[in-house]
Write a protein that holds these residues in place. Structure first.
Motif, PDB file in Angstrom:
ATOM      1  N   THR A 440      60.929 -22.003  59.611  1.00  0.00           N
ATOM      2  CA  THR A 440      59.660 -22.367  58.983  1.00  0.00           C
ATOM      3  C   THR A 440      58.801 -23.163  59.944  1.00  0.00           C
ATOM      4  O   THR A 440      59.315 -23.804  60.867  1.00  0.00           O
ATOM      5  CB  THR A 440      59.892 -23.184  57.698  1.00  0.00           C
ATOM      6  N   ASN A 446      52.566 -22.483  54.575  1.00  0.00           N
ATOM      7  CA  ASN A 446      53.159 -22.794  53.275  1.00  0.00           C
ATOM      8  C   ASN A 446      54.356 -21.910  52.940  1.00  0.00           C
ATOM      9  O   ASN A 446      54.632 -21.638  51.771  1.00  0.00           O
ATOM     10  CB  ASN A 446      52.108 -22.658  52.168  1.00  0.00           C
ATOM     11  N   THR A 447      55.054 -21.450  53.958  1.00  0.00           N
ATOM     12  CA  THR A 447      56.173 -20.546  53.723  1.00  0.00           C
ATOM     13  C   THR A 447      57.412 -21.035  54.461  1.00  0.00           C
ATOM     14  O   THR A 447      57.328 -21.779  55.447  1.00  0.00           O
ATOM     15  CB  THR A 447      55.842 -19.117  54.196  1.00  0.00           C
ATOM     16  N   SER A 505      62.580 -15.345  51.223  1.00  0.00           N
ATOM     17  CA  SER A 505      61.294 -15.895  51.643  1.00  0.00           C
ATOM     18  C   SER A 505      60.652 -16.635  50.475  1.00  0.00           C
ATOM     19  O   SER A 505      60.688 -16.162  49.341  1.00  0.00           O
ATOM     20  CB  SER A 505      60.358 -14.775  52.113  1.00  0.00           C
ATOM     21  N   GLU A 507      57.064 -18.749  49.334  1.00  0.00           N
ATOM     22  CA  GLU A 507      55.667 -19.089  49.623  1.00  0.00           C
ATOM     23  C   GLU A 507      55.132 -19.961  48.511  1.00  0.00           C
ATOM     24  O   GLU A 507      55.280 -19.649  47.331  1.00  0.00           O
ATOM     25  CB  GLU A 507      54.819 -17.818  49.745  1.00  0.00           C
TER      26      GLU A 507
END
Length: 758
Positions: A440, A446-447, A505, A507
């Motif tokens: 990250t 923002n992920t 993942s 977000e």
């Protein structure tokens, strides 16, 4: 998640649902700002000389020195305290990185401390000046304590607590068996020391700052299972702080902040060991009070080291001594303890906020210096330590802060993994054969991505924190969107059979908001997600930016810029956020200003808090604020030296000595009085000052006082009821002594100033 906690008196056993941390050895940072901070801290640690840190212990054991001790606080009363912090930092840095030099230094320091303990012959080892004489007085019940000094010795229990904690960490974190032996010997010596004291005398000793002495004796109980240590931990719990917390009463205003926080960490640990719900409730109440009503946007609390009134943050706004880093160091320890005990993810929202915005920002990202005070005063700045000059308390906690970023990125129950923070890292849960890699660039994006590394397929629940600040969350597993039925401040649970190479993942939706001070005033900070934004305002007059070795080198020396000239937000509609223009995810323009993450802003003056007005409000306020600021600035310009009586650091800085003296906080002011005498050392630099002004909450009766300067009686030439003035002799070094002449208690002195007529 169901809470099931089973705690026995002599052996604690965690149920399947109880949250547990991973050892630092099982979490490695891989990239990003936290990894950089860790590496910079390691360089700072290598720049320190273990023999200099050990010198106070050798001196007190009558052993020959291998190097002269450091100066600054390490040779002016707190001798040895950095050595204790250094043990903790070495243990945690070694666990976090595997760096062999950290292990070598740790083993060397422990072996030298063992030599000191053997030489003393009674289990004692310490660096406190004239320690043997001091402790013997305490053992005999000769106790004269203020709120920080004890028998005119600077926070000796706080000092020795750092050694207790360092030895504990050397054993529990780094596995050093010799440290365990020293720790037990030191603990047994301390039990013998306080054995003759009544409970009332012990509580009198605990009026002084003593760190987390109750916590380390609870740790000794955990290490040995010997009940005498748990009993000592309970006896060393300060009742005048505990009782109001048990009653859910707020009695914190005016108290020295960092004196209280370690006590509460101890309350929580003892509560967990004894299944005492009341004590745990007291710790929760304290945490809630401090984080929700006394903390500013970046997570810090206090001004000039003391808790301010919850309904008035003005003194913090005008002070160059904002929140202290040590406070946040300890508030994170309390937050972690409560999170692990209560399985409550909401504790992590404060933990994350403070970690990014205070702890990360408190270290220079290149030179590694540590920050003591972080002012929120507009257009002010911070001071950074240097390895050879600076030995403050926030250097000690600073050495530790950046070694242990891996402590709470992940946690676990019996089978399940919890992802708490979004930091590039690798988790290697050796017991279960589970490895997770987190990739990250949060918070710049923002992920985050989690990659499973598994030798065989395994079924377990992966729980991802849904932060309170997140507007939304989107989760995919191997590209497939997952249904989310959770809310912010909960965990998103993914329960399945995981395979090697599975990718998850996440977000988050993130927005910018204005966060106002807890007192309801019109001062607000821009916060995006968990990140506090600030503007670099100038680089003018950054005197003392990197501290020298002076006693007060941790304070800024540059001038205060008028608050009435700070940038303000003026908008008739109240839509102040509309003035922001995005550059990227964390950078914005605000008219002529550039807002950026506060942790990225260094070597400059800054503005974090902004006043919000309508145009009419602004016009009314600006003249009033201008007059107030001009009066304050004029007085400060004429002030050559100043003591805030009853406040710990200003009094220590001015070599306070006293007998039969008390201090307190009334009428929103700190004070000190005496039934015998008090004395201070002031500096009349260049002999600029012409008189001393002493202020009080009460009327002066000067006929009952003898006031001397440099040993000579001085007449009062002005007595304005609660303020007196005395002419200064021609001298730079001013030794002021106030002695009671009869059966009398002095007024409650609030402030002493040397003032120039210029």
């Amino acid at each position: 998640m169901k809470k099931t906690i089973l705690i026995l008196l002599l052996h604690s056993s965690l149920s399947w649902a109880q949250m547990q941390p991973f050892p630092l050895q099982e979490v490695k940072l891989t990239a990003g700002v936290f990894k950089n901070a860790q590496e910079v801290d390691l360089k700072y640690m290598l720049a320190l000389n273990p023999d200099k840190l050990l010198a106070p212990y050798l001196i007190d054991s009558d052993l020959p020195l291998k190097a002269e001790r450091y100066g600054n606080w390490e040779s002016s009363g707190l001798d040895g305290h950095i050595g204790g912090h250094y043990l903790s930092a070495l243990a945690m840095m070694y666990a976090s990185t595997g760096n062999p030099e950290m292990k070598s230094r740790l083993e060397y320091m422990v072996s030298e401390l063992a030599r000191c303990q053997a030489k003393n012959g009674n289990g004692y080892v310490g660096g406190i000046p004239n320690g043997k004489v001091f402790w013997e007085r305490i053992h005999k019940g000769d106790i004269d304590g203020s709120t920080f000094g004890l028998n005119n010795t600077w926070v000796p229990l706080y000092n020795i607590h750092k050694l207790f904690a360092g030895l504990r960490d050397a054993y529990q974190i780094a596995g050093n068996q010799e440290a365990k032996n020293i720790l037990i010997g030191l603990g047994d010596w301390f039990l013998e020391l306080i054995k003759p004291l009544s409970n009332e005398q012990v509580q009198q000793v605990l009026r002084t700052e003593h760190g987390g002495m109750n916590e380390v004796f609870a740790d000794l109980y955990i290490i040995t299972n010997e009940s005498k240590y748990l009993a000592a931990a309970q006896r060393l719990s300060h009742q005048s702080i505990l009782k109001p917390l048990l009653a859910k009463e707020d009695k914190l205003t005016g108290l020295h902040a960092n004196t209280q926080i370690p006590k509460v960490i101890g309350f929580e640990k003892i509560a967990k060991l004894t299944n005492n719900a009341d004590w745990s409730g007291a710790a929760q109440y304290f945490w809630q009070n401090v984080t929700q009503t006394r903390s500013v946007a970046f997570g810090g609390n206090s001004f000039r080291e003391h808790f301010n009134p919850i309904d008035d943050f003005n003194k913090m706004l005008v002070s160059n001594q904002g929140p202290e880093t040590c406070n946040s160091f300890n508030m994170l320890r309390l937050s972690m303890a409560l999170f692990l005990d209560k399985n409550d993810v909401s504790y992590l929202d404060f933990y994350e906020r403070t970690l990014y915005n205070h702890i990360l920002s408190s270290q220079h990202p290149e030179k590694g210096g540590f920050v003591y005070f972080t002012p929120i005063r507009p257009n002010h700045y911070r001071v950074y330590s240097q390895p050879e000059t600076s030995m403050w308390c926030c250097v000690g906690s600073g050495l530790e802060n950046h070694t242990k970023y891996g402590e709470l990125i992940y946690s676990h129950t019996h089978n399940d993994v919890f992802v708490n923070l979004f930091i590039p890292s690798e988790l290697n849960w050796q017991e279960k054969g589970i490895q997770i890699i987190q990739n990250t660039n949060f918070p710049y994006i923002n992920t985050t991505e989690l990659v499973m590394k598994l030798p065989k397929n395994q079924s377990f629940s992966l729980n991802i924190r849904y932060p309170k600040w997140a507007e939304s969350a989107k989760v995919t597993v191997n590209g497939k969107i997952q249904k989310i039925n959770k809310k912010p401040s909960e965990y998103i649970s993914l329960d399945r059979k995981w395979r090697n190479g599975d990718k998850i993942s996440i977000e988050f939706g993130m927005k910018t908001r204005l966060e106002y001070l807890p007192d309801g005033s019109n001062w607000a900070a821009f916060v995006r997600g968990p990140i506090v934004l600030a503007a670099k305002t100038s680089t003018e007059d950054l005197r003392g930016l990197f501290a020298d070795d002076s006693r007060m080198g941790h304070e800024t020396k540059g001038k205060l810029f008028p608050i009435n000239k700070a940038y303000a937000l003026v908008d008739e509609s109240g839509n102040y956020l509309s003035k922001l223009k995005p550059i990227d995810n964390l950078n914005f323009t605000l008219d002529s200003l550039h807002l950026q993450p506060f942790f990225d802003l260094h070597d400059a003056r800054y503005q974090m808090y902004f006043q919000t007005f309508t145009k009419e409000e602004y016009e009314k306020q600006k003249d009033i604020q201008k007059q107030t600021e001009e009066a304050l600035m004029a007085l400060e310009a004429r002030t050559v030296d100043k003591i805030n009586c009853g406040e710990q650091q200003p009094e220590v800085d001015h070599n306070y000595i006293g007998e039969q003296s008390n201090s307190g906080y009334d009428e929103e002011q700190f004070w000190r009085n005496t039934r015998s005498f008090i004395s201070y050392q002031l500096l009349n630099k260049d002999q600029r000052g012409t008189y001393i002004e002493i202020s009080s909450l009460d009327d002066f009766k000067t006929e009952n006082l003898e006031i001397t300067i440099n040993g000579i009686s001085i007449e009062v030439f002005s007595n304005n009821s609660k303020t007196i003035r005395l002419k200064l002799p021609k001298a730079e070094q001013i030794s002021l002594k106030i002695r009671v002449m009869s059966n009398y208690t002095t007024p409650r002195f609030t402030e002493i100033r040397i003032i120039s007529n210029e």
